[in-house]
Write a protein that holds these residues in place. Structure first.
Motif, mmCIF file in Angstrom:
data_model
loop_
_atom_site.group_PDB
_atom_site.id
_atom_site.type_symbol
_atom_site.label_atom_id
_atom_site.label_comp_id
_atom_site.label_asym_id
_atom_site.label_seq_id
_atom_site.Cartn_x
_atom_site.Cartn_y
_atom_site.Cartn_z
ATOM 1 N N ASP A 1 0.973 -1.425 0.060
ATOM 2 C CA ASP A 1 0.028 0.039 -0.113
ATOM 3 C C ASP A 1 0.889 1.290 0.010
ATOM 4 O OD1 ASP A 1 -2.198 -1.271 0.098
ATOM 5 O OD2 ASP A 1 -2.705 -1.303 2.241
ATOM 6 N N GLY A 2 1.928 1.288 0.254
ATOM 7 C CA GLY A 2 2.796 2.311 0.150
ATOM 8 C C GLY A 2 2.957 2.969 1.689
ATOM 9 N N ALA A 3 3.673 3.773 1.835
ATOM 10 C CA ALA A 3 3.751 4.596 3.317
ATOM 11 C C ALA A 3 3.110 5.955 3.203
ATOM 12 C CB ALA A 3 5.147 4.634 3.729
ATOM 13 N N GLU A 4 2.915 6.701 2.227
ATOM 14 C CA GLU A 4 2.360 7.763 2.030
ATOM 15 C C GLU A 4 0.845 7.750 1.254
ATOM 16 O OE1 GLU A 4 4.978 10.675 0.183
ATOM 17 O OE2 GLU A 4 6.597 10.019 1.489
ATOM 18 N N ILE A 5 0.109 8.929 1.617
ATOM 19 C CA ILE A 5 -1.101 9.067 1.035
ATOM 20 C C ILE A 5 -1.400 10.421 0.968
ATOM 21 C CG2 ILE A 5 -2.293 6.716 1.626
ATOM 22 C CD1 ILE A 5 -3.786 8.595 3.835
ATOM 23 N N VAL B 1 -9.138 9.564 -0.552
ATOM 24 C CA VAL B 1 -7.742 9.166 -0.243
ATOM 25 C C VAL B 1 -7.097 8.862 -1.591
ATOM 26 C CG1 VAL B 1 -6.366 7.104 0.537
ATOM 27 C CG2 VAL B 1 -8.189 8.057 1.906
ATOM 28 N N VAL B 2 -5.889 9.355 -1.863
ATOM 29 C CA VAL B 2 -5.148 9.224 -2.912
ATOM 30 C C VAL B 2 -3.909 8.369 -2.795
ATOM 31 C CG1 VAL B 2 -3.902 10.108 -4.936
ATOM 32 C CG2 VAL B 2 -5.755 11.411 -3.646
ATOM 33 N N ARG B 3 -3.694 6.955 -3.189
ATOM 34 C CA ARG B 3 -2.664 6.265 -2.883
ATOM 35 C C ARG B 3 -1.658 6.297 -4.055
ATOM 36 N NH1 ARG B 3 -2.908 3.405 1.623
ATOM 37 N NH2 ARG B 3 -5.158 2.987 2.252
ATOM 38 N N TYR B 4 -0.360 6.487 -3.911
ATOM 39 C CA TYR B 4 0.280 6.692 -4.918
ATOM 40 C C TYR B 4 1.947 6.159 -4.734
ATOM 41 C CZ TYR B 4 1.876 10.501 -1.766
ATOM 42 O OH TYR B 4 2.216 10.837 -0.671
ATOM 43 N N SER B 5 2.132 5.489 -3.516
ATOM 44 C CA SER B 5 3.475 5.386 -3.364
ATOM 45 C C SER B 5 3.685 3.813 -3.073
ATOM 46 C CB SER B 5 4.056 5.846 -2.278
ATOM 47 O OG SER B 5 3.447 5.449 -0.877
ATOM 48 N N GLY B 6 2.836 2.783 -3.411
ATOM 49 C CA GLY B 6 2.985 1.796 -3.035
ATOM 50 C C GLY B 6 2.979 0.661 -4.338
ATOM 51 N N LEU C 1 -2.047 16.997 -8.216
ATOM 52 C CA LEU C 1 -1.590 16.658 -6.769
ATOM 53 C C LEU C 1 -0.311 16.052 -6.281
ATOM 54 C CD1 LEU C 1 -5.192 14.402 -6.665
ATOM 55 C CD2 LEU C 1 -4.882 17.050 -6.166
ATOM 56 N N LEU C 2 0.394 15.708 -7.481
ATOM 57 C CA LEU C 2 1.562 14.992 -7.215
ATOM 58 C C LEU C 2 3.029 15.571 -7.643
ATOM 59 C CD1 LEU C 2 0.367 11.332 -7.380
ATOM 60 C CD2 LEU C 2 0.435 12.764 -5.440
ATOM 61 N N THR C 3 2.599 16.779 -7.970
ATOM 62 C CA THR C 3 3.850 17.593 -8.555
ATOM 63 C C THR C 3 3.872 18.908 -7.914
ATOM 64 O OG1 THR C 3 2.709 18.511 -10.476
ATOM 65 C CG2 THR C 3 3.940 16.376 -10.734
ATOM 66 N N GLY C 4 5.144 19.539 -8.302
ATOM 67 C CA GLY C 4 5.261 21.030 -7.654
ATOM 68 C C GLY C 4 5.311 21.151 -6.089
ATOM 69 N N ALA C 5 4.705 22.063 -5.324
ATOM 70 C CA ALA C 5 5.358 22.354 -4.054
ATOM 71 C C ALA C 5 4.582 21.437 -3.175
ATOM 72 C CB ALA C 5 4.601 23.877 -3.682
ATOM 73 N N SER D 1 4.635 18.119 -3.978
ATOM 74 C CA SER D 1 5.199 16.939 -4.483
ATOM 75 C C SER D 1 5.591 15.984 -3.279
ATOM 76 C CB SER D 1 6.219 17.150 -5.405
ATOM 77 O OG SER D 1 6.944 15.922 -5.981
ATOM 78 N N PRO D 2 5.163 14.831 -3.435
ATOM 79 C CA PRO D 2 5.579 13.597 -2.300
ATOM 80 C C PRO D 2 6.789 13.368 -2.337
ATOM 81 C CG PRO D 2 3.915 12.587 -3.884
ATOM 82 C CD PRO D 2 4.236 14.144 -4.394
ATOM 83 N N SER D 3 7.144 12.641 -1.172
ATOM 84 C CA SER D 3 8.750 12.307 -1.213
ATOM 85 C C SER D 3 8.910 11.003 -1.816
ATOM 86 C CB SER D 3 9.245 12.096 0.319
ATOM 87 O OG SER D 3 8.661 11.296 0.869
ATOM 88 N N SER D 4 7.877 10.188 -1.911
ATOM 89 C CA SER D 4 7.868 8.879 -2.488
ATOM 90 C C SER D 4 6.663 8.600 -3.631
ATOM 91 C CB SER D 4 7.894 7.887 -1.440
ATOM 92 O OG SER D 4 7.553 6.430 -1.646
ATOM 93 N N LEU D 5 7.382 8.151 -4.828
ATOM 94 C CA LEU D 5 6.257 7.671 -5.822
ATOM 95 C C LEU D 5 6.608 6.140 -6.271
ATOM 96 C CD1 LEU D 5 6.324 10.843 -8.055
ATOM 97 C CD2 LEU D 5 4.638 9.901 -6.673
ATOM 98 N N SER D 6 5.713 5.460 -6.356
ATOM 99 C CA SER D 6 6.024 4.146 -6.914
ATOM 100 C C SER D 6 6.414 4.416 -8.198
ATOM 101 C CB SER D 6 4.547 3.141 -6.990
ATOM 102 O OG SER D 6 3.653 3.550 -7.922
ATOM 103 N N LEU D 7 7.306 3.422 -8.987
ATOM 104 C CA LEU D 7 8.121 3.443 -10.076
ATOM 105 C C LEU D 7 6.759 3.674 -11.400
ATOM 106 C CD1 LEU D 7 10.048 3.186 -11.867
ATOM 107 C CD2 LEU D 7 9.989 0.653 -12.049
ATOM 108 N N ALA D 8 5.722 3.008 -11.028
ATOM 109 C CA ALA D 8 4.432 3.013 -11.915
ATOM 110 C C ALA D 8 4.005 4.423 -12.100
ATOM 111 C CB ALA D 8 3.431 2.101 -11.646
ATOM 112 N N VAL D 9 3.886 4.980 -10.968
ATOM 113 C CA VAL D 9 3.312 6.505 -10.697
ATOM 114 C C VAL D 9 4.165 7.485 -11.488
ATOM 115 C CG1 VAL D 9 2.279 8.133 -9.169
ATOM 116 C CG2 VAL D 9 1.592 5.825 -8.954
#
Length: 151
Positions: A84-88, A103-108, A131-135, A137-145
């Motif tokens: 599931d990844g560590a970030e949402i 809920v947006v999951r992107y790191s798993g 949501l996932l770029t710019g200011a 931007s999360p610290s972790s993205l799955s390779l697919a995302v």
């Protein structure tokens, strides 16, 4: 595997320190229910990495992109060891009917996408980029995302 000097993960830290936090909050506030609310608010704030308010045309565009995304989940990364990844990201959407959370999951490796509790939608370039770029931007993205976003 964690070394002995590594900090505990957040849920373990809360488990170990929750009673002390509640005692402190009760001593300061003097009411059990309000103390519990204060501790919960503080823990939520501690988890929050960033925040941004989106309104007007940008908010409508983001909502349309999410609703237009195919139902289901993904993109998923079967090579990832984290399911599931560590970030949402939690989107708070205010409407005339009240506030909803998505809920947006992107790191798993699995279950990436948007989940409003009723319907799941895949992450698409159009829905994820704002949501996932710019200011914010999360610290972790799955390779697919990351690939979806062109990173």
């Amino acid at each position: 595997m964690s070394g002995s000097n590594d900090p505990p993960d957040f849920p373990s830290w809360v488990e170990a320190n929750g009673d002390a936090l509640m005692r402190f909050a009760y001593l300061v506030i003097g009411d059990h229910e309000r103390a519990a609310d204060a501790v919960q608010d503080a823990l939520v704030a501690a988890c929050q990495l960033s925040s941004r308010l989106v309104t007007g045309a940008a908010a409508r565009q983001a909502a349309t992109a999410i609703q237009s995304a195919p139902e289901g989940q993904g993109p998923d990364d079967p090579t990832s060891s984290e399911s599931d990844g560590a970030e949402i990201v939690v989107l708070r959407i205010k409407t005339a009917d009240g506030t909803r959370e998505v809920v947006v999951r992107y790191s798993g490796g699995a279950r990436n996408g948007f989940d409003d509790g009723t319907t799941r939608h895949e992450l698409t370039t159009d829905s994820a980029r704002p949501l996932l770029t710019g200011a914010t931007s999360p610290s972790s993205l799955s390779l697919a995302v990351a690939t979806l976003l062109g990173n």
